[in-house]
Design a protein around this motif. Structure first.
Motif, short mmCIF file in Angstrom:
data_model
loop_
_atom_site.label_atom_id
_atom_site.label_comp_id
_atom_site.label_asym_id
_atom_site.label_seq_id
_atom_site.Cartn_x
_atom_site.Cartn_y
_atom_site.Cartn_z
N ILE A 171 0.84 -1.22 0.01
CA ILE A 171 0.01 -0.08 0.11
C ILE A 171 1.00 1.19 -0.08
O ILE A 171 1.87 1.45 0.93
N LEU A 172 0.77 2.04 -0.95
CA LEU A 172 1.54 3.34 -1.06
C LEU A 172 0.79 4.45 -0.77
O LEU A 172 -0.48 4.44 -0.98
N GLY A 173 1.15 5.38 0.44
CA GLY A 173 0.60 6.46 0.72
C GLY A 173 -0.03 6.04 2.11
O GLY A 173 -0.18 5.02 2.68
N ASN A 174 -0.11 7.25 2.64
CA ASN A 174 -0.62 7.27 4.27
C ASN A 174 -2.45 7.36 4.65
O ASN A 174 -2.45 7.45 5.94
#
Length: 92
Positions: A77-80
């Motif tokens: 998963i990329l992004g917070n």
């Protein structure tokens, strides 16, 4: 059964809401029209497909479900951004 990804393109707002509610019962929404389904048995997927078939208009709508033969721990998963559905909660 591995988890599955479900995505949809539904022409009607009413049908879209029904499909979204049904998919949300099986797992969290991860994008606007994408859900990660947490199905314990293959039969659960069959029952879900049967229910979706009864909701959609087969000439104007489409639902795609991909079973994913991987463990949830293997995903990237990329992004917070934290999804509301994934936040822990307590019902009192």
């Amino acid at each position: 059964m591995p988890f599955a990804l479900a995505m949809y393109d539904i022409a009607s707002d009413r049908r879209r809401a029904r499909v979204s509610e049904l998919l949300a019962d099986s797992g969290p929404r991860v994008q606007l029209s994408v859900f990660e389904l947490e199905l314990a048995r293959h039969r659960d997927l069959t029952m879900l497909c049967d229910r979706l078939t009864g909701i959609i208009d087969h000439h104007h709508d489409q639902v795609r479900i991909y079973t994913v033969p991987t463990l949830r721990e293997d995903r990237i998963i990329l992004g917070n951004r934290v999804l509301q559905e994934r936040l822990p909660y307590l019902i009192v």
